[in-house]
Design an enzyme around this catalytic site. Structure first.
Site, mmCIF file in Angstrom:
data_model
loop_
_atom_site.group_PDB
_atom_site.id
_atom_site.type_symbol
_atom_site.label_atom_id
_atom_site.label_comp_id
_atom_site.label_asym_id
_atom_site.label_seq_id
_atom_site.Cartn_x
_atom_site.Cartn_y
_atom_site.Cartn_z
ATOM 1 N N ASN A 1 26.934 34.647 -18.917
ATOM 2 C CA ASN A 1 26.990 35.541 -20.238
ATOM 3 C C ASN A 1 25.574 36.002 -20.618
ATOM 4 O OD1 ASN A 1 29.607 33.696 -21.504
ATOM 5 N ND2 ASN A 1 29.757 35.389 -20.203
ATOM 6 N N SER B 1 28.667 31.189 -20.836
ATOM 7 C CA SER B 1 28.362 30.619 -19.507
ATOM 8 C C SER B 1 26.896 31.203 -19.152
ATOM 9 C CB SER B 1 29.516 31.361 -18.760
ATOM 10 O OG SER B 1 29.119 32.727 -18.447
ATOM 11 N N ASP C 1 38.910 33.300 -24.495
ATOM 12 C CA ASP C 1 38.591 34.626 -23.801
ATOM 13 C C ASP C 1 39.329 35.689 -24.484
ATOM 14 O OD1 ASP C 1 37.799 36.361 -21.927
ATOM 15 O OD2 ASP C 1 39.090 35.802 -20.301
HETATM 16 C C1 FPP Z 1 34.911 35.413 -23.633
HETATM 17 O O1 FPP Z 1 35.611 36.782 -24.188
HETATM 18 C C2 FPP Z 1 34.132 35.099 -24.932
HETATM 19 C C3 FPP Z 1 32.910 34.547 -24.869
HETATM 20 C C4 FPP Z 1 31.940 35.124 -23.985
HETATM 21 C C5 FPP Z 1 32.096 33.986 -25.937
HETATM 22 C C6 FPP Z 1 32.973 32.662 -26.760
HETATM 23 C C7 FPP Z 1 32.241 32.373 -27.670
HETATM 24 C C8 FPP Z 1 32.975 32.263 -29.030
HETATM 25 C C9 FPP Z 1 34.164 32.338 -29.605
HETATM 26 C C10 FPP Z 1 31.999 31.678 -30.150
HETATM 27 C C11 FPP Z 1 32.311 30.176 -30.532
HETATM 28 C C12 FPP Z 1 31.233 29.766 -31.555
HETATM 29 C C13 FPP Z 1 31.056 28.485 -31.664
HETATM 30 C C14 FPP Z 1 30.152 28.181 -32.759
HETATM 31 C C15 FPP Z 1 31.087 27.417 -30.523
HETATM 32 P P1 FPP Z 1 35.039 38.094 -23.797
HETATM 33 O O2 FPP Z 1 34.187 38.505 -25.001
HETATM 34 O O3 FPP Z 1 34.594 38.149 -22.424
HETATM 35 O O4 FPP Z 1 36.479 38.861 -24.054
HETATM 36 P P2 FPP Z 1 36.874 40.175 -23.227
HETATM 37 O O5 FPP Z 1 37.190 39.703 -21.764
HETATM 38 O O6 FPP Z 1 37.993 40.479 -24.036
HETATM 39 O O7 FPP Z 1 35.777 41.031 -23.246
#
Ligand code: FPP
Length: 243
Positions: A68, A65, A20
């Protein structure tokens, strides 16, 4: 011995990681959110290598998720591109991963993903299927409640066919239809970025998991943060409801 880590017998067997804070990381730097995910994907690879080398048995990452899908289409597309890139790289890294004995699995409603990604996932899973030193589960289009629902439906089918009676249903039946079937349940969940929620992640498997939170945003997460989480886990006294 690595003094920044407890002895191995105190390591968690299965660690869940909620990646996150990518969006906030990017915004703080005046970058588009997709850049945060890109940086987060690099950290995912770095921490996986590190954890597998340490001898962690199972890791589960929350990468995307079921909720998402509601994000802006350009963000969803950017995330899909990262998954695609990772799968292509996994193909190139096949020998290296084989040497490490790493098994890669994708958990979630993979039939909702673009066809080429779902197909590559299957190939990657099949190619690493015989490995058993470490399992890396990547949860994509994943929801914990949906996973339980999927298991319950399978059991209902068995009941409807007369193969099982309602009284015979045990927790093991439910577990046997989860995506993580056969793996130890979660010992530790790591969630960076200051949030303190489970967010529909591994709802069944986390019943006795220890939580570890940190304010660091996922793209800034380091091996030292990982060590800290393992140390904290090792110091906790897990009683599983006993005394
Ligand atoms: C949540 O942070 C993160 C996600 C919804 C995406 C996570 C995915 C990756 C890090 C890529 C992984 C790659 C592979 C190849 C498995 P957010 O965007 O909700 O953060 P925020 O709360 O700061 O907006």
């Amino acid at each position: 011995m690595n003094s920044s880590l407890p002895p191995k017998e105190f390591f968690p067997r299965h660690i869940g990681i909620i990646m996150d804070g990518n969006g906030r990381w990017a915004t703080q730097k005046g970058l588009p959110r997709s850049e945060g995910h890109k940086a987060g994907a690099k950290v995912f690879k770095k921490i996986t290598e590190y954890a597998v080398d340490l001898g962690i048995e199972s890791l589960t990452y929350y990468a995307f998720s079921t909720e998402n899908w509601r994000r802006p289409p350009e963000e969803v597309t950017a995330l899909m591109a990262l998954f695609r890139e990772y799968l292509e790289e996994a193909e190139d890294r096949k020998l290296e991963n084989e040497k490490k004995g790493m098994r890669i699995r994708f958990i979630g409603e993979t039939d909702t993903l673009p066809e080429d990604i779902a197909h590559r996932m299957e190939t990657t899973e099949q190619e690493s299927a015989g490995k058993n030193a470490a399992i890396v589960n990547i949860a994509i289009s994943y929801g914990g409640r949906q996973e339980i629902l999927h298991s319950v439906r399978e059991i209902a089918r068995q009941v409807a066919s007369g193969a099982l009676s309602p009284e015979e249903i045990t927790q093991e039946h439910i577990e046997s239809h989860l995506y993580t079937e056969g793996q130890p349940e979660l010992d530790l969940i790591i969630r960076p970025s200051g949030e303190k929620r489970l967010s529909n992640f591994m709802v069944w498997q986390s019943a006795y998991a220890e939580f570890w939170y940190s304010d660091v945003l996922w793209p800034d997460f380091t091996e030292q943060d990982f060590n800290r989480a393992i140390w904290d886990f090792a110091k906790r006294n897990r009683r599983f409801g006993g005394v």
